[in-house]
Scaffold this active site. Sequence first.
Site, PDB file in Angstrom:
ATOM      1  N   HIS A  55       2.652  -1.727  -0.960  1.00  0.00           N
ATOM      2  CA  HIS A  55       2.339  -2.761   0.772  1.00  0.00           C
ATOM      3  C   HIS A  55       1.629  -1.430   0.657  1.00  0.00           C
ATOM      4  O   HIS A  55       2.555  -0.534   0.909  1.00  0.00           O
ATOM      5  CB  HIS A  55       3.023  -4.014   1.472  1.00  0.00           C
ATOM      6  CG  HIS A  55       3.110  -5.088   0.213  1.00  0.00           C
ATOM      7  ND1 HIS A  55       3.563  -6.083   1.375  1.00  0.00           N
ATOM      8  CD2 HIS A  55       3.477  -5.601  -1.000  1.00  0.00           C
ATOM      9  CE1 HIS A  55       3.621  -7.096   0.293  1.00  0.00           C
ATOM     10  NE2 HIS A  55       4.016  -6.273  -1.254  1.00  0.00           N
ATOM     11  N   GLU A  57       1.804  -0.668   3.989  1.00  0.00           N
ATOM     12  CA  GLU A  57       2.510  -0.424   5.433  1.00  0.00           C
ATOM     13  C   GLU A  57       2.992   0.110   4.814  1.00  0.00           C
ATOM     14  O   GLU A  57       3.645   1.504   5.269  1.00  0.00           O
ATOM     15  CB  GLU A  57       2.852  -1.577   6.081  1.00  0.00           C
ATOM     16  CG  GLU A  57       2.009  -2.224   6.966  1.00  0.00           C
ATOM     17  CD  GLU A  57       1.435  -3.705   6.097  1.00  0.00           C
ATOM     18  OE1 GLU A  57       1.157  -4.694   6.324  1.00  0.00           O
ATOM     19  OE2 GLU A  57       1.520  -3.567   4.863  1.00  0.00           O
ATOM     20  N   CYS A  85       4.073  -8.345   6.232  1.00  0.00           N
ATOM     21  CA  CYS A  85       4.515  -9.322   5.602  1.00  0.00           C
ATOM     22  C   CYS A  85       6.069  -9.486   5.737  1.00  0.00           C
ATOM     23  O   CYS A  85       6.513  -8.825   6.433  1.00  0.00           O
ATOM     24  CB  CYS A  85       4.898  -9.389   4.133  1.00  0.00           C
ATOM     25  SG  CYS A  85       5.183  -7.751   3.521  1.00  0.00           S
ATOM     26  N   CYS A  88       7.485  -6.183   5.032  1.00  0.00           N
ATOM     27  CA  CYS A  88       6.984  -4.839   5.694  1.00  0.00           C
ATOM     28  C   CYS A  88       7.306  -4.639   6.992  1.00  0.00           C
ATOM     29  O   CYS A  88       7.713  -3.732   7.872  1.00  0.00           O
ATOM     30  CB  CYS A  88       5.052  -4.593   5.819  1.00  0.00           C
ATOM     31  SG  CYS A  88       4.934  -4.488   4.125  1.00  0.00           S
TER      32      CYS A  88
END
Length: 157
Positions: A55, A57, A85, A88
């Site tokens: 992801h 992040e 999410c 993260c």
Amino acid sequence: MTERDEFFMKRAIALAKEGMHKNAGGPFGAVVVKNDEIVAEGYNKVKLNHDPTAHAEIVAIREACNKLNDSELKDCTLYTSCEPCPMCLGAIYWTRLKMVYFGSSHKDAAAANFDDQFIYDEIEKNIEDRKVSFVQLGREEAIGVFKEWQAKENKTE
């Protein structure tokens, strides 16, 4: 919010667009900032890297930790195009980032078919009621490693 904050958020959003147009993954971007300078940035690379943990992040956090040679980012701020999410969010807390700015909300993401609610729901369930089976195995041996860790003289806390 300052003009610098807006600048960093615009960069995170630009990264989201960049990754999306490269078909690297979902439309998410992030930057890690320290002392008013970008130290790391990333966009979602889940499809590009065949890595469900890539992801935006996480990509930015990994790069920042490598560049700063530290697993903690206590003096850093994360700017991300979307509310993080659960995965993260965990990384944010583990790295001890001091602040997070986010663009769209998790509800906005869900409306675009990036819905993490099922994960939040699973976290709340008893382990035996989760959709993925979890079976404890080798507990005593695994606990032995913790005991070794506790007794270790030269450990890094």
